[in-house]
Structures are given as structure tokens and as C-alpha cells.
Design a protein around this motif. Structure first.
Motif, PDB file in Angstrom:
ATOM      1  N   UNK A 256       0.806  -1.223   0.000  1.00  0.00           N
ATOM      2  CA  UNK A 256       0.000   0.000   0.000  1.00  0.00           C
ATOM      3  C   UNK A 256       0.837   1.270   0.000  1.00  0.00           C
ATOM      4  N   UNK A 257       2.133   1.137   0.102  1.00  0.00           N
ATOM      5  CA  UNK A 257       2.997   2.311   0.107  1.00  0.00           C
ATOM      6  C   UNK A 257       3.163   2.965   1.458  1.00  0.00           C
ATOM      7  N   UNK A 258       2.659   2.312   2.503  1.00  0.00           N
ATOM      8  CA  UNK A 258       2.766   2.902   3.837  1.00  0.00           C
ATOM      9  C   UNK A 258       4.221   3.000   4.291  1.00  0.00           C
ATOM     10  N   UNK A 259       5.023   2.021   3.899  1.00  0.00           N
ATOM     11  CA  UNK A 259       6.433   2.041   4.268  1.00  0.00           C
ATOM     12  C   UNK A 259       7.116   3.272   3.678  1.00  0.00           C
ATOM     13  N   UNK A 260       6.728   3.660   2.462  1.00  0.00           N
ATOM     14  CA  UNK A 260       7.299   4.860   1.842  1.00  0.00           C
ATOM     15  C   UNK A 260       6.949   6.112   2.645  1.00  0.00           C
ATOM     16  N   UNK A 261       5.755   6.124   3.249  1.00  0.00           N
ATOM     17  CA  UNK A 261       5.368   7.272   4.079  1.00  0.00           C
ATOM     18  C   UNK A 261       6.222   7.319   5.345  1.00  0.00           C
ATOM     19  N   UNK A 262       6.470   6.157   5.927  1.00  0.00           N
ATOM     20  CA  UNK A 262       7.324   6.118   7.110  1.00  0.00           C
ATOM     21  C   UNK A 262       8.735   6.612   6.779  1.00  0.00           C
ATOM     22  N   UNK A 263       9.185   6.331   5.564  1.00  0.00           N
ATOM     23  CA  UNK A 263      10.538   6.747   5.170  1.00  0.00           C
ATOM     24  C   UNK A 263      10.700   8.259   5.197  1.00  0.00           C
ATOM     25  N   UNK A 264       9.594   8.961   4.945  1.00  0.00           N
ATOM     26  CA  UNK A 264       9.671  10.428   4.893  1.00  0.00           C
ATOM     27  C   UNK A 264       9.684  11.057   6.283  1.00  0.00           C
ATOM     28  N   UNK A 265       9.454  10.238   7.309  1.00  0.00           N
ATOM     29  CA  UNK A 265       9.417  10.760   8.673  1.00  0.00           C
ATOM     30  C   UNK A 265      10.783  10.653   9.337  1.00  0.00           C
ATOM     31  N   UNK A 266      11.066  11.569  10.246  1.00  0.00           N
ATOM     32  CA  UNK A 266      12.348  11.514  10.974  1.00  0.00           C
ATOM     33  C   UNK A 266      12.294  10.472  12.088  1.00  0.00           C
ATOM     34  N   UNK A 267      12.521   9.234  11.726  1.00  0.00           N
ATOM     35  CA  UNK A 267      12.424   8.153  12.694  1.00  0.00           C
ATOM     36  C   UNK A 267      13.502   7.109  12.427  1.00  0.00           C
ATOM     37  N   UNK A 268      13.783   6.334  13.463  1.00  0.00           N
ATOM     38  CA  UNK A 268      14.791   5.283  13.344  1.00  0.00           C
ATOM     39  C   UNK A 268      14.331   4.254  12.322  1.00  0.00           C
ATOM     40  N   UNK A 269      15.273   3.772  11.499  1.00  0.00           N
ATOM     41  CA  UNK A 269      14.943   2.847  10.429  1.00  0.00           C
ATOM     42  C   UNK A 269      14.320   1.551  10.952  1.00  0.00           C
ATOM     43  N   UNK A 270      14.881   1.001  12.008  1.00  0.00           N
ATOM     44  CA  UNK A 270      14.380  -0.268  12.510  1.00  0.00           C
ATOM     45  C   UNK A 270      13.086  -0.164  13.285  1.00  0.00           C
ATOM     46  N   UNK A 271      12.637   1.072  13.560  1.00  0.00           N
ATOM     47  CA  UNK A 271      11.450   1.255  14.399  1.00  0.00           C
ATOM     48  C   UNK A 271      10.183   0.731  13.740  1.00  0.00           C
ATOM     49  N   UNK A 272      10.101   0.820  12.418  1.00  0.00           N
ATOM     50  CA  UNK A 272       8.900   0.357  11.724  1.00  0.00           C
ATOM     51  C   UNK A 272       8.694  -1.134  11.956  1.00  0.00           C
ATOM     52  N   UNK A 273       9.764  -1.892  11.821  1.00  0.00           N
ATOM     53  CA  UNK A 273       9.666  -3.337  12.001  1.00  0.00           C
ATOM     54  C   UNK A 273       9.534  -3.710  13.476  1.00  0.00           C
ATOM     55  N   UNK A 274      10.293  -3.030  14.337  1.00  0.00           N
ATOM     56  CA  UNK A 274      10.225  -3.335  15.765  1.00  0.00           C
ATOM     57  C   UNK A 274       8.834  -3.038  16.318  1.00  0.00           C
ATOM     58  N   UNK A 275       8.269  -1.904  15.920  1.00  0.00           N
ATOM     59  CA  UNK A 275       6.920  -1.560  16.373  1.00  0.00           C
ATOM     60  C   UNK A 275       5.887  -2.562  15.909  1.00  0.00           C
ATOM     61  N   UNK A 276       6.037  -3.007  14.682  1.00  0.00           N
ATOM     62  CA  UNK A 276       5.093  -3.998  14.152  1.00  0.00           C
ATOM     63  C   UNK A 276       5.188  -5.312  14.912  1.00  0.00           C
ATOM     64  N   UNK A 277       6.399  -5.779  15.161  1.00  0.00           N
ATOM     65  CA  UNK A 277       6.567  -7.051  15.867  1.00  0.00           C
ATOM     66  C   UNK A 277       6.109  -6.956  17.315  1.00  0.00           C
ATOM     67  N   UNK A 278       6.291  -5.809  17.950  1.00  0.00           N
ATOM     68  CA  UNK A 278       5.803  -5.628  19.318  1.00  0.00           C
ATOM     69  C   UNK A 278       4.279  -5.680  19.370  1.00  0.00           C
ATOM     70  N   UNK A 279       3.630  -5.022  18.411  1.00  0.00           N
ATOM     71  CA  UNK A 279       2.165  -5.042  18.364  1.00  0.00           C
ATOM     72  C   UNK A 279       1.649  -6.457  18.133  1.00  0.00           C
TER      73      UNK A 279
END
Length: 286
Positions: free
Chosen positions: A106-129
Motif C-alpha cells: 500500500x505504500x505505507x512504508x514509503x510514508x514512514x521513510x519520509x518521517x524523521x524516525x529510526x529505520x528499525x522502528x517500523x519493524x520493531x513496532x510492528x513485531x511488538x504489536x
């Protein structure tokens, strides 16, 4: 007359471990909110393991011989439940992979890329949830197990430690799911890829039948299986083992020391597959 130029500086992500943790928790919160808005995700995740508990208990319970107890429905219930719990937490892998593949599609990962956030946070947050959802499923499943006659015979601390090891294994396996989700093109492929290797992993183990009935070469495979180590550790912590019965039929170290083996296997899987998944994420979003 002089012109005044306002310069807007880009927002900078938090640095170091604290920034990464904060970003991961934000992503985890986002995924948890999404789960509450789609309750069927949790409902269907609960129904399947409950069906396994009922079917295995009442269909196979009176026909499988347990070493040291013979053919006994009650003995099989105590033998079975740790295996069902472990299967439940590992099958969450498919959901984790499908969720990440869907975000990629869906391109959501591309939206996360535009944010000032740690690279691994997207995956870590998903696995925690996903781990929170797994914990809810495991709690409901434990209640169902108690209703069909499963019992523990140790103190509350050991019982909680057993569930902790199960959740740690589940968290480790979600990183395998994350890597699969990043490696395929569609959520459907991630679901299939997340399940196809889990069936031999869970069935060539000590989860549902005693290892001593397997061919000799499969006994070695089963007793060195990370899944088997966690199942054996949970049984030991729940007090569902039979006194006087050898822990291992092949002398495998993981079966002789299942609690330590479970910890080592889970941590090793997290380290290896988190590294691979984050690297894959960075390359995919480069």
C-alpha cells in the motif's frame, strides 16, 4: 531594504537507543489501534488454536501413549497443551509477514521513510504489536485449556516464566515473518510463505506426539528443533512432565536443559533475523 528569509530546519529523529525505542513504541501504538478497529483479526486468531485444543484433546487424547503414563486422556492433556501454546505463538509469524507485506504493497512504508524516525522502528513496532495480540490469544487459550482439564503443578512464578518463554519464541518468530513479508510482493504470498515452513517445524517436534515413536533420524531433528526446546521448557515450568521419564531419547543437550536452550534459541533467532530484516528494509527503501 533587506529581505528576511525564514529557514525551516527539518525535524531530526531522536538519536540513540532512547529515540529508537520511542519511535518503535509509536509504531506499535499505531498497529494496536488498527487491531482494535478490526476486531475480527483478534477473533479469528483465537478461534483456530481453540479448535486445535478441542480437536486434539477429544480426538487424539485417548489413543496416544505417553511415556510413563501409557494411553491416558488426562496425561495427554498435560502433554499436549505446551505444544498447542507454542504452535499458537509461532503461527503468528504468518500474520506478521502478511501485515508488513500489506504495508509495503500500500505504500505505507514509503510514508514512514519520509518521517524523521529510526529505520528499525517500523519493524520493531510492528513485531511488538503482534506480540501483544499473541499474548491476548495465549491468555484466552489458557482459559480454554483449563476448561478442558489442563492443570499446572508448579508455583505462579514458574507458570508465568513458562508463558514468558512461549511469548519470547513467538516474538523471535515474528522477525522471521517480517523478513518474509519484506521479501515477497503480496500479502497472500507472505501468508503462504509464513506457513509452509511452520508445519514441518511444529510437527517434527515433541509438541503433539512423543519423540520416541519417530524414526531414529527424525528423533535427532525433533530434539534439536528450537520449537521442541520451548515446548519442553514450558512443560517443565508448568509441571507437566512425568517423574522418572528421561527428558531425551537421543541425549540431545536442548532436551536435557530445555529452559536454557529455549532462551538461547529465541535470542539467537531474534539477533539473526532482526539484523536480516532491518537490512532488507533499508535496501528496499533505499
Amino acid at each position: 531594504m533587506s529581505a528576511v528569509t525564514d529557514t525551516v530546519k527539518p525535524q531530526v529523529a531522536g538519536s540513540g537507543i532512547s529515540g529508537s525505542v520511542r519511535d518503535s513504541l509509536v509504531v506499535a501504538k499505531r498497529n494496536l489501534i488498527r487491531m482494535t478497529r478490526i476486531p475480527e483479526m483478534i477473533l479469528f486468531g483465537i478461534i483456530q488454536p481453540v479448535m486445535f485444543v478441542v480437536l486434539f484433546t477429544y480426538v487424539f487424547g485417548g489413543s496416544i501413549a505417553i511415556p510413563g503414563a501409557g494411553v491416558s486422556a488426562d496425561a495427554y492433556k498435560e502433554f499436549l497443551m505446551a505444544g498447542i501454546f507454542a504452535q499458537t505463538v509461532t503461527f503468528a509469524t504468518a500474520g506478521a509477514g502478511a501485515g508488513i507485506a500489506d504495508d509495503m504493497h500500500k505504500g505505507l512504508i514509503d510514508r514512514f521513510r519520509s518521517l524523521p524516525m529510526a529505520r528499525g522502528a517500523v519493524l520493531t513496532g510492528r513485531t511488538l504489536a503482534d506480540s501483544v495480540q499473541t499474548a491476548i490469544t495465549l491468555a484466552v487459550l489458557a482459559v480454554v485449556a483449563l476448561l478442558v482439564g489442563w492443570r499446572t503443578h508448579t508455583n505462579i512464578g514458574e507458570v508465568l516464566a513458562g508463558f514468558g518463554l512461549l511469548l519470547l519464541l513467538g516474538y523471535a518468530f515474528t522477525w522471521i515473518g517480517a523478513l518474509i513479508g519484506l521479501s515477497v510482493r503480496t500479502p497472500e504470498a507472505a501468508t503462504s510463505g509464513g506457513l509452509i515452513w511452520l508445519f514441518p517445524l511444529t510437527f517434527i517436534s515433541n509438541a503433539f506426539v512423543p519423540v520416541n515413536g519417530m524414526p531414529a533420524f527424525l528423533q535427532h531433528v525433533a530434539e534439536w528443533n528450537p520449537f521442541s526446546a520451548t515446548v519442553a521448557a514450558a512443560r517443565e515450568l508448568f509441571g507437566n512432565t512425568i517423574p522418572g521419564v528421561p527428558k531425551s531419547v537421543t541425549g540431545a543437550w536442548p532436551m536435557e536443559h530445555p529452559i536454557w536452550a529455549s532462551l538461547i534459541w529465541s535470542i539467537l533467532i531474534i539477533v539473526v533475523f532482526r539484523t536480516l530484516a532491518v537490512r532488507k528494509y533499508r535496501n528496499a527503501s533505499a
